[in-house]
Motif scaffolding. Structure first.
Motif, PDB file in Angstrom:
ATOM      1  N   GLY A 121      31.622  -2.137  32.017  1.00 14.77           N
ATOM      2  CA  GLY A 121      32.963  -2.700  31.843  1.00 14.77           C
ATOM      3  C   GLY A 121      32.992  -4.027  31.122  1.00 14.77           C
ATOM      4  N   LYS A 122      32.150  -4.181  30.096  1.00 11.94           N
ATOM      5  CA  LYS A 122      32.125  -5.452  29.344  1.00 11.94           C
ATOM      6  C   LYS A 122      33.437  -5.697  28.607  1.00 11.94           C
ATOM      7  N   THR A 123      34.029  -4.634  28.050  1.00  8.08           N
ATOM      8  CA  THR A 123      35.240  -4.822  27.239  1.00  8.08           C
ATOM      9  C   THR A 123      36.407  -5.350  28.068  1.00  8.08           C
ATOM     10  N   PRO A 124      36.759  -4.736  29.206  1.00  9.21           N
ATOM     11  CA  PRO A 124      37.865  -5.311  29.993  1.00  9.21           C
ATOM     12  C   PRO A 124      37.566  -6.708  30.525  1.00  9.21           C
ATOM     13  N   GLN A 125      36.285  -7.014  30.803  1.00 14.97           N
ATOM     14  CA  GLN A 125      35.960  -8.360  31.275  1.00 14.97           C
ATOM     15  C   GLN A 125      36.107  -9.374  30.149  1.00 14.97           C
ATOM     16  N   THR A 126      35.708  -9.003  28.930  1.00 16.93           N
ATOM     17  CA  THR A 126      35.908  -9.896  27.783  1.00 16.93           C
ATOM     18  C   THR A 126      37.395 -10.116  27.542  1.00 16.93           C
ATOM     19  N   GLU A 127      38.182  -9.067  27.658  1.00 21.61           N
ATOM     20  CA  GLU A 127      39.633  -9.213  27.488  1.00 21.61           C
ATOM     21  C   GLU A 127      40.226 -10.105  28.581  1.00 21.61           C
ATOM     22  N   TYR A 128      39.691 -10.028  29.790  1.00 19.67           N
ATOM     23  CA  TYR A 128      40.145 -10.916  30.863  1.00 19.67           C
ATOM     24  C   TYR A 128      39.939 -12.372  30.454  1.00 19.67           C
ATOM     25  N   LEU A 129      38.775 -12.678  29.890  1.00 18.26           N
ATOM     26  CA  LEU A 129      38.483 -14.044  29.460  1.00 18.26           C
ATOM     27  C   LEU A 129      39.382 -14.470  28.307  1.00 18.26           C
ATOM     28  N   ILE A 130      39.660 -13.560  27.394  1.00 19.93           N
ATOM     29  CA  ILE A 130      40.570 -13.882  26.292  1.00 19.93           C
ATOM     30  C   ILE A 130      41.941 -14.272  26.843  1.00 19.93           C
ATOM     31  N   ARG A 131      42.443 -13.475  27.779  1.00 18.52           N
ATOM     32  CA  ARG A 131      43.760 -13.778  28.361  1.00 18.52           C
ATOM     33  C   ARG A 131      43.740 -15.108  29.112  1.00 18.52           C
ATOM     34  N   VAL A 183      40.574  13.139  26.211  1.00 20.35           N
ATOM     35  CA  VAL A 183      39.412  12.917  25.348  1.00 20.35           C
ATOM     36  C   VAL A 183      38.772  11.588  25.712  1.00 20.35           C
ATOM     37  N   ALA A 184      37.449  11.599  25.938  1.00 15.64           N
ATOM     38  CA  ALA A 184      36.739  10.358  26.241  1.00 15.64           C
ATOM     39  C   ALA A 184      35.350  10.389  25.628  1.00 15.64           C
ATOM     40  N   GLY A 185      35.048   9.337  24.863  1.00 21.79           N
ATOM     41  CA  GLY A 185      33.714   9.111  24.326  1.00 21.79           C
ATOM     42  C   GLY A 185      33.215   7.764  24.807  1.00 21.79           C
ATOM     43  N   ILE A 186      33.146   7.601  26.123  1.00 20.18           N
ATOM     44  CA  ILE A 186      32.716   6.353  26.741  1.00 20.18           C
ATOM     45  C   ILE A 186      31.661   6.668  27.794  1.00 20.18           C
ATOM     46  N   ALA A 187      30.936   5.651  28.232  1.00 20.70           N
ATOM     47  CA  ALA A 187      29.993   5.839  29.337  1.00 20.70           C
ATOM     48  C   ALA A 187      30.778   6.008  30.640  1.00 20.70           C
ATOM     49  N   LYS A 188      30.397   6.982  31.435  1.00 23.74           N
ATOM     50  CA  LYS A 188      30.966   7.203  32.768  1.00 23.74           C
ATOM     51  C   LYS A 188      32.490   7.350  32.735  1.00 23.74           C
ATOM     52  N   PRO A 189      32.987   8.419  32.095  1.00 25.05           N
ATOM     53  CA  PRO A 189      34.441   8.575  31.913  1.00 25.05           C
ATOM     54  C   PRO A 189      35.168   9.218  33.090  1.00 25.05           C
ATOM     55  N   ASN A 209      39.941  11.437  36.186  1.00 28.61           N
ATOM     56  CA  ASN A 209      40.541  11.600  37.513  1.00 28.61           C
ATOM     57  C   ASN A 209      41.937  11.000  37.588  1.00 28.61           C
ATOM     58  N   TYR A 210      42.143   9.878  36.893  1.00 29.66           N
ATOM     59  CA  TYR A 210      43.433   9.194  36.949  1.00 29.66           C
ATOM     60  C   TYR A 210      44.539  10.012  36.273  1.00 29.66           C
ATOM     61  N   LEU A 211      44.175  10.771  35.250  1.00 29.86           N
ATOM     62  CA  LEU A 211      45.192  11.425  34.421  1.00 29.86           C
ATOM     63  C   LEU A 211      45.295  12.929  34.600  1.00 29.86           C
ATOM     64  N   LYS A 212      44.222  13.585  35.021  1.00 25.75           N
ATOM     65  CA  LYS A 212      44.157  15.028  34.845  1.00 25.75           C
ATOM     66  C   LYS A 212      45.069  15.802  35.785  1.00 25.75           C
ATOM     67  N   GLY A 213      45.608  16.875  35.221  1.00 20.63           N
ATOM     68  CA  GLY A 213      46.329  17.877  35.974  1.00 20.63           C
ATOM     69  C   GLY A 213      45.513  19.160  36.003  1.00 20.63           C
ATOM     70  N   SER A 214      46.035  20.157  36.673  1.00 18.49           N
ATOM     71  CA  SER A 214      45.244  21.372  36.900  1.00 18.49           C
ATOM     72  C   SER A 214      45.004  22.174  35.628  1.00 18.49           C
ATOM     73  N   ASN A 215      45.849  22.022  34.615  1.00 11.11           N
ATOM     74  CA  ASN A 215      45.724  22.841  33.409  1.00 11.11           C
ATOM     75  C   ASN A 215      45.257  22.053  32.187  1.00 11.11           C
ATOM     76  N   ASP A 216      44.762  20.854  32.389  1.00 11.82           N
ATOM     77  CA  ASP A 216      44.349  20.022  31.249  1.00 11.82           C
ATOM     78  C   ASP A 216      43.045  20.519  30.631  1.00 11.82           C
ATOM     79  N   THR A 217      42.892  20.247  29.355  1.00 17.61           N
ATOM     80  CA  THR A 217      41.633  20.496  28.656  1.00 17.61           C
ATOM     81  C   THR A 217      40.866  19.180  28.577  1.00 17.61           C
ATOM     82  N   ILE A 218      39.624  19.180  29.033  1.00 16.26           N
ATOM     83  CA  ILE A 218      38.800  17.972  29.056  1.00 16.26           C
ATOM     84  C   ILE A 218      37.787  18.036  27.922  1.00 16.26           C
ATOM     85  N   LYS A 219      37.769  16.992  27.086  1.00 11.35           N
ATOM     86  CA  LYS A 219      36.789  16.889  26.001  1.00 11.35           C
ATOM     87  C   LYS A 219      36.006  15.596  26.199  1.00 11.35           C
ATOM     88  N   GLU A 220      34.738  15.747  26.571  1.00 12.86           N
ATOM     89  CA  GLU A 220      33.888  14.587  26.855  1.00 12.86           C
ATOM     90  C   GLU A 220      32.794  14.473  25.806  1.00 12.86           C
TER      91      GLU A 220
END
Length: 337
Positions: free
Chosen positions: A52-62, A244-250, A255-266
């Motif tokens: 989570g380096k990106t959100p922590q860097t953004e926290y410091l920017i804010r 769609v997620a191309g991140i580490a540990k997505p 989990n936050y967004l998915k519904g029962s009929n979603d297509t997951i692309k990792e």
């Protein structure tokens, strides 16, 4: 530890010897570290990513951008440019890398630069933009530059105290590297993590005297966005969509967004989408929307129909003691001029 990881332990010993020797040479001044006459904060980790380096860097920017002239400096992982690049109106994720381009897209008052040679990058920033504060993104092991304050991130459920050196584990250097940190942040915690569980982690980390350990969670936005439209997550949760997620540990994102009929692309972290993959996503999304992470949006924007592509912003939220952390950073900056 898996059987395969155990087989790799002899190679980890070799890796440890190399990194330990390198740190010893820097610690004793045989390899030179360069300091600069302004506050520099390095954000990084001991492991190979996903903390989570990106959100922590953004926290410091804010935290700092209203009071100081801020610059961020990253290496620009997987960018297609070389050397020092200062973000401008012609920049994109190919030129800067996805994370620096995200900083540039979100924060109009800061300077964003990339350079694998952090020393050269700082010198270029000083001559071109003259910032008050520089935030070094993912530079914990970049010993050639001596930052004034180091923030070490470690992910909940995967803390460095339980890990091993590469390749048997995921650590870039020995756990003793944590001693350089001015603050340690355990990221991606459950929002309701108990004090007892926090104390248990602190006992494992064994912070040095004066080192404060903080706990943060990922706070997801209540809406997904693109350049013209926002949609409430509560309204699209049951809607059939492409995630769609191309991140580490997505998995938390899904989990936050998915519904029962979603297509997951990792995809792999920092994935460079091919023309064939873009065409596949276009085909899948003929009657659906695509929701992706903010980092992936930086790489996909302009390649998929604008009305089909949305991203979910995230922020780092302290479970407690945010005021203590903020005061520590502000005091460091104030007293470093």
């Amino acid at each position: 530890m898996s059987f395969l990881r155990k087989l790799l332990l002899p190679f980890s010993i070799i890796y440890w010897l190399i990194t330990a020797l390198r740190n010893l040479l820097y610690n004793n001044g045989i390899f030179k570290s360069y300091a600069f006459p302004l506050p520099i904060i390095a954000i990084g980790n001991l492991s190979t990513g996903g903390t989570g380096k990106t959100p922590q860097t953004e926290y410091l920017i804010r935290l700092l951008a209203d009071k100081y002239k801020i610059a961020t400096l990253s290496r620009g992982y997987k960018r297609k440019s070389k050397g020092f690049v200062l973000a401008g109106s012609d920049s994109n994720a190919d030129i800067l890398g996805d994370e620096p381009y995200q900083f540039y897209s979100k924060f109009s008052t800061i300077s964003v630069a990339v350079d694998a040679d952090r020393k050269n990058g700082i010198e270029q920033l000083l001559s071109k933009t003259n910032p008050d504060v520089i935030l070094l993104d993912d530079a914990y092991q970049h010993r050639r530059v001596k930052a004034g304050f180091y923030i070490l991130l470690t992910a909940y459920g995967d803390i460095y105290a339980d890990d091993y050196i590469l390749p048997a584990g995921n650590l870039r250097e020995s756990r003793s590297g944590a001693e350089r940190a001015g603050a340690i942040i355990v990221t991606k915690c459950p929002p309701d993590l108990s004090i007892q569980a926090q104390n248990s982690i602190i006992n494992k980390l064994k912070p040095q005297p004066g080192q404060k350990v903080y706990f943060t969670s990922i706070e997801y936005d209540s809406a997904v966005h693109n350049s013209t439209t926002s949609l409430m997550v509560s309204n699209i949760k049951t809607q059939e969509k492409i995630l769609v997620a191309g991140i580490a540990k997505p998995q938390p994102f899904f989990n936050y967004l998915k519904g029962s009929n979603d297509t997951i692309k990792e995809y792999a972290d920092h994935h460079d989408f091919t023309a064939a993959e873009i065409e596949e996503l276009k085909t899948l999304a003929q009657s659906k929307i695509i929701v992706t992470t903010e980092k992936d949006y930086m790489r996909l924007e302009g390649k998929l129909p604008q009305d089909k592509l949305f991203y979910l912003p995230i922020k780092s939220r302290f479970l407690a003691n945010a005021d203590v952390f903020d005061a520590t950073i502000l005091e460091f900056v104030k007293t470093s001029f």
